[in-house]
Design a protein around this motif. Structure first.
Motif, PDB file in Angstrom:
ATOM      1  N   GLN A   4       8.424 -17.673   1.595  1.00 41.32           N
ATOM      2  CA  GLN A   4       7.727 -16.601   1.190  1.00 41.32           C
ATOM      3  C   GLN A   4       7.987 -16.309  -0.242  1.00 41.32           C
ATOM      4  OE1 GLN A   4       8.581 -13.533   4.048  1.00 41.32           O
ATOM      5  NE2 GLN A   4       7.079 -13.659   5.197  1.00 41.32           N
ATOM      6  N   LYS A   5       7.089 -15.474  -0.950  1.00 43.72           N
ATOM      7  CA  LYS A   5       7.206 -15.286  -2.593  1.00 43.72           C
ATOM      8  C   LYS A   5       8.161 -14.392  -2.399  1.00 43.72           C
ATOM      9  CE  LYS A   5       3.725 -11.680  -2.547  1.00 43.72           C
ATOM     10  NZ  LYS A   5       3.271 -11.623  -1.054  1.00 43.72           N
ATOM     11  N   PRO A   6       9.044 -14.495  -3.789  1.00 43.30           N
ATOM     12  CA  PRO A   6      10.076 -13.332  -3.976  1.00 43.30           C
ATOM     13  C   PRO A   6       9.698 -11.970  -3.895  1.00 43.30           C
ATOM     14  CG  PRO A   6      10.222 -15.321  -5.535  1.00 43.30           C
ATOM     15  CD  PRO A   6       9.004 -15.385  -4.888  1.00 43.30           C
ATOM     16  N   THR A   7      10.737 -10.976  -3.511  1.00 44.95           N
ATOM     17  CA  THR A   7      10.237  -9.751  -3.299  1.00 44.95           C
ATOM     18  C   THR A   7       9.687  -9.185  -4.910  1.00 44.95           C
ATOM     19  OG1 THR A   7      11.746  -9.067  -1.607  1.00 44.95           O
ATOM     20  CG2 THR A   7      11.180  -7.300  -3.066  1.00 44.95           C
ATOM     21  N   GLY A   8       8.871  -8.313  -5.035  1.00 41.40           N
ATOM     22  CA  GLY A   8       8.322  -7.781  -6.208  1.00 41.40           C
ATOM     23  C   GLY A   8       7.539  -8.699  -6.878  1.00 41.40           C
ATOM     24  N   THR A   9       7.065 -10.095  -6.384  1.00 49.37           N
ATOM     25  CA  THR A   9       6.108 -10.724  -7.101  1.00 49.37           C
ATOM     26  C   THR A   9       4.620 -10.872  -6.284  1.00 49.37           C
ATOM     27  OG1 THR A   9       6.900 -12.725  -5.756  1.00 49.37           O
ATOM     28  CG2 THR A   9       8.153 -12.220  -7.963  1.00 49.37           C
ATOM     29  N   GLN A  10       3.788 -11.492  -6.785  1.00 53.04           N
ATOM     30  CA  GLN A  10       2.449 -11.813  -6.046  1.00 53.04           C
ATOM     31  C   GLN A  10       1.854 -12.993  -6.532  1.00 53.04           C
ATOM     32  OE1 GLN A  10      -0.542  -8.676  -7.540  1.00 53.04           O
ATOM     33  NE2 GLN A  10       0.395  -8.329  -9.362  1.00 53.04           N
ATOM     34  N   ASP A  11       1.048 -13.400  -5.448  1.00 49.78           N
ATOM     35  CA  ASP A  11       0.333 -14.662  -5.525  1.00 49.78           C
ATOM     36  C   ASP A  11      -1.306 -14.194  -6.184  1.00 49.78           C
ATOM     37  OD1 ASP A  11       2.038 -16.520  -4.891  1.00 49.78           O
ATOM     38  OD2 ASP A  11       1.666 -15.925  -2.724  1.00 49.78           O
ATOM     39  N   GLU A 114      13.807  -4.079 -10.415  1.00 51.71           N
ATOM     40  CA  GLU A 114      13.589  -2.785  -9.991  1.00 51.71           C
ATOM     41  C   GLU A 114      12.764  -2.567  -8.621  1.00 51.71           C
ATOM     42  OE1 GLU A 114      11.318  -0.690 -13.202  1.00 51.71           O
ATOM     43  OE2 GLU A 114       9.934  -2.221 -13.227  1.00 51.71           O
ATOM     44  N   ARG A 115      12.950  -1.533  -8.109  1.00 53.57           N
ATOM     45  CA  ARG A 115      12.330  -1.323  -6.676  1.00 53.57           C
ATOM     46  C   ARG A 115      10.774  -1.251  -6.774  1.00 53.57           C
ATOM     47  NH1 ARG A 115      10.175   3.037  -3.745  1.00 53.57           N
ATOM     48  NH2 ARG A 115      10.608   4.406  -5.302  1.00 53.57           N
ATOM     49  N   PRO A 116      10.104  -2.398  -6.029  1.00 54.70           N
ATOM     50  CA  PRO A 116       8.700  -2.722  -6.147  1.00 54.70           C
ATOM     51  C   PRO A 116       7.972  -1.679  -5.748  1.00 54.70           C
ATOM     52  CG  PRO A 116       9.954  -4.677  -5.397  1.00 54.70           C
ATOM     53  CD  PRO A 116      10.642  -3.351  -5.103  1.00 54.70           C
ATOM     54  N   ALA A 118       3.586   0.526  -6.084  1.00 53.20           N
ATOM     55  CA  ALA A 118       2.409   0.442  -6.755  1.00 53.20           C
ATOM     56  C   ALA A 118       2.367   0.379  -8.311  1.00 53.20           C
ATOM     57  CB  ALA A 118       1.470   1.520  -6.319  1.00 53.20           C
ATOM     58  N   GLY A 119       1.666  -0.704  -8.677  1.00 55.17           N
ATOM     59  CA  GLY A 119       1.745  -0.921 -10.227  1.00 55.17           C
ATOM     60  C   GLY A 119       3.000  -1.258 -10.833  1.00 55.17           C
ATOM     61  N   ARG A 120       4.083  -1.337 -10.148  1.00 53.41           N
ATOM     62  CA  ARG A 120       5.358  -1.861 -10.640  1.00 53.41           C
ATOM     63  C   ARG A 120       5.797  -3.183 -10.062  1.00 53.41           C
ATOM     64  NH1 ARG A 120       8.627   1.242 -13.892  1.00 53.41           N
ATOM     65  NH2 ARG A 120       7.355   3.170 -13.405  1.00 53.41           N
ATOM     66  N   GLN A 121       5.950  -4.279 -10.502  1.00 50.20           N
ATOM     67  CA  GLN A 121       6.614  -5.409  -9.779  1.00 50.20           C
ATOM     68  C   GLN A 121       7.567  -5.873 -10.551  1.00 50.20           C
ATOM     69  OE1 GLN A 121       5.109  -6.857  -6.981  1.00 50.20           O
ATOM     70  NE2 GLN A 121       3.642  -5.111  -6.919  1.00 50.20           N
ATOM     71  N   ARG A 122       8.606  -6.997 -10.010  1.00 51.52           N
ATOM     72  CA  ARG A 122       9.585  -7.619 -10.491  1.00 51.52           C
ATOM     73  C   ARG A 122       9.288  -8.719 -11.568  1.00 51.52           C
ATOM     74  NH1 ARG A 122      13.823  -7.507  -5.459  1.00 51.52           N
ATOM     75  NH2 ARG A 122      14.336  -5.474  -5.537  1.00 51.52           N
ATOM     76  N   GLN A 123       8.260  -9.271 -11.159  1.00 52.22           N
ATOM     77  CA  GLN A 123       7.467 -10.013 -12.259  1.00 52.22           C
ATOM     78  C   GLN A 123       6.227  -9.316 -12.319  1.00 52.22           C
ATOM     79  OE1 GLN A 123       7.076 -14.525 -12.008  1.00 52.22           O
ATOM     80  NE2 GLN A 123       4.865 -14.165 -12.408  1.00 52.22           N
ATOM     81  N   PHE A 124       5.984  -8.961 -13.769  1.00 48.27           N
ATOM     82  CA  PHE A 124       5.031  -8.417 -14.193  1.00 48.27           C
ATOM     83  C   PHE A 124       4.304  -8.859 -15.552  1.00 48.27           C
ATOM     84  CE2 PHE A 124       8.547  -6.227 -15.839  1.00 48.27           C
ATOM     85  CZ  PHE A 124       8.001  -5.714 -17.409  1.00 48.27           C
ATOM     86  N   HIS A 125       3.282  -8.316 -15.731  1.00 49.14           N
ATOM     87  CA  HIS A 125       2.354  -8.845 -16.999  1.00 49.14           C
ATOM     88  C   HIS A 125       1.876  -7.884 -17.892  1.00 49.14           C
ATOM     89  CE1 HIS A 125       1.706 -11.882 -13.553  1.00 49.14           C
ATOM     90  NE2 HIS A 125       1.795 -12.704 -14.659  1.00 49.14           N
ATOM     91  N   GLN A 126       2.254  -8.327 -19.202  1.00 55.89           N
ATOM     92  CA  GLN A 126       2.053  -7.367 -20.135  1.00 55.89           C
ATOM     93  C   GLN A 126       0.995  -7.827 -21.385  1.00 55.89           C
ATOM     94  OE1 GLN A 126       5.650  -5.639 -22.215  1.00 55.89           O
ATOM     95  NE2 GLN A 126       5.634  -4.135 -20.846  1.00 55.89           N
ATOM     96  N   PHE A 127       0.225  -7.107 -21.786  1.00 55.24           N
ATOM     97  CA  PHE A 127      -0.436  -7.298 -23.060  1.00 55.24           C
ATOM     98  C   PHE A 127      -0.009  -6.646 -23.897  1.00 55.24           C
ATOM     99  CE2 PHE A 127      -4.215  -5.246 -25.364  1.00 55.24           C
ATOM    100  CZ  PHE A 127      -4.375  -6.159 -26.322  1.00 55.24           C
ATOM    101  N   GLY A 128       0.286  -7.066 -25.250  1.00 52.38           N
ATOM    102  CA  GLY A 128       0.990  -6.230 -26.417  1.00 52.38           C
ATOM    103  C   GLY A 128       0.798  -6.942 -27.715  1.00 52.38           C
TER     104      GLY A 128
END
Length: 417
Positions: A4-11, A114-116, A118-128
């Motif tokens: 399974q995918k790691p906690t706090g990540t998504q496919d 951090e604790r996953p 809504a809107g907060r994941q351990r792998q997340f994506h940013q535009f900067g």
């Protein structure tokens, strides 16, 4: 065993990833218009870069970094945010030698433990975006307006900006003493994080989510700004008004990173309950020097793309429409099947999109596939049509069917676009 995918990540699966592609396309188009160029930095860096760049008193460094030893026994960290790596690249590659302001943007994954939710994941994506080399308040206003315009052009509702000034070094020193005078009598009632940070970085105490109710009546940093900082902040606000950016001043806003000076801001949109902040940033005039470069001012922001997607969904903004196929080919017969492969490849070479059946299904099932792909046309080729050098072309929206020469198929479809 089942993986399974790691906690706090998504496919991000087909059907969902198109939403991300739409948002990323908007990013690239907007940055092109504002003359920001893309930069791509490593996903991991030396741990000391983030300790120095982000700040040792931040939650990120104290609690959330993914840190590991490599085979050379060096401490490495998966990047928890984008600015420090971009500043390192700016210094290492001597981009400060450019004669103009260096304006950069990035899109990519970040990592925080951090604790996953809504809107907060351990792998997340940013535009900067990051802009180096200018202290002009106009670049502050431009960066804020770019982030604001990004949210507006996505169709987000109730987009607002909260802005503050955290002052220059002199202003911050004066404010530090005033704030400590306010905080010290209540030190024993504050959470452990606030107690630990009080002497090292008291401004960070105001960022605490636990003790906010205790800070009513805290002195405002705006009252401690010297003339330079006051004038800078006034000009930023004046320009935001010129740009029709919907903003308010929030004197409690300090942001969660240690490197900010002068302008600090957050971007907000109508969200889900308390989830309304989509990103934020500010000016960091000392950071380039801290990381080993020349004394160069900078300003930037980071926007969380998971948060953007969550708010788009909550606000029922549909950006996921699957781009329709131009043509779905149906082959009836062995010779026709080979010709369909050739025509499909030529079609794709011409810039059009196409698909065909690879499962040996009957015509009715193939036509259902054409519907699922939302194909504009279905091109039906049988052996008899092939002998005549023709193909049947059916417009799926009207049901109108015509016969065209095989060599004219691509031109016919292109002419109808």
């Amino acid at each position: 065993m089942a993986f399974q995918k790691p906690t706090g990540t998504q496919d991000l699966l087909p059907g969902v990833v198109e939403k991300w592609q739409f948002v990323e396309g908007k990013i690239r188009d907007l940055c092109r218009r504002f003359n920001y160029r893309e930069i791509r930095t490593p996903i991991f860096e030396q741990t000391t870069l983030f300790e120095r760049g982000v700040g040792e008193t931040t939650d990120i460094v104290e609690k959330e970094m993914y840190t590991f030893k490599d085979k050379g026994d060096r401490s490495m960290t998966l990047r928890p945010e984008g600015t420090a790596g971009v500043v390192r690249a700016f210094v290492e590659n001597k981009l400060y030698g450019e004669p103009d302001v260096t304006k950069l943007y990035y899109v990519g994954p970040m990592f925080r433990y951090e604790r996953p939710q809504a809107g907060r994941q351990r792998q997340f994506h940013q535009f900067g975006v990051e802009a180096f080399g200018a202290v002009d308040p106009a670049i502050d206003a431009e960066v804020i307006a770019l982030g604001y315009q990004f949210c507006v052009e996505l169709g987000l509702k109730d987009v607002k900006v909260e802005v503050n000034s955290v002052g220059n070094a002199a202003s911050r020193a004066a404010y530090r003493e005033e704030l400590l005078g306010f905080l010290r009598p209540m030190k024993d009632t504050l959470c452990k994080d606030c107690q630990n940070r009080m002497e090292r970085n008291p401004l960070r105490v105001l960022d605490c989510k636990v003790d906010q109710d205790k800070f009513v009546g805290a002195p405002s940093i705006l009252d401690s700004l010297d003339e330079e900082a006051t004038n800078h902040f006034a000009k930023v606000q004046s320009l935001l008004e010129d740009f029709d950016v919907d903003y308010t001043v929030n004197t409690r806003l300090v942001r969660g990173l240690d490197y900010y000076t002068m302008t600090a801001f957050e971007l907000k949109a109508q969200g889900i309950g308390a989830i309304d902040t989509v990103g934020g940033g500010g000016r960091y005039n000392g950071l380039v020097g801290d990381i080993g470069g020349p004394d160069q001012p900078g300003i930037g922001f980071g926007i969380g793309l998971e948060r953007i997607q969550l708010i788009l969904e909550h606000q029922n903004i549909d950006v996921s429409a699957l781009a329709p196929l131009d043509v779905y080919f149906v082959a009836l017969g062995e010779a026709a099947d080979r010709e369909v492969n050739r025509q499909l490849f030529k079609l794709r070479q011409s810039g059009l999109s196409g698909e065909r059946d690879y499962l040996g299904r009957k015509m009715k099932a193939q036509m259902k596939s054409a519907d699922r792909y939302k194909a504009r046309y279905t091109a039906i080729l049988g052996d008899d049509e092939l002998e005549r050098g023709e193909i049947a072309l059916k417009a799926m929206d009207t049901g109108e069917q015509q016969t065209v020469k095989l060599e004219e198929l691509i031109a016919t479809i292109q002419g109808a676009k």
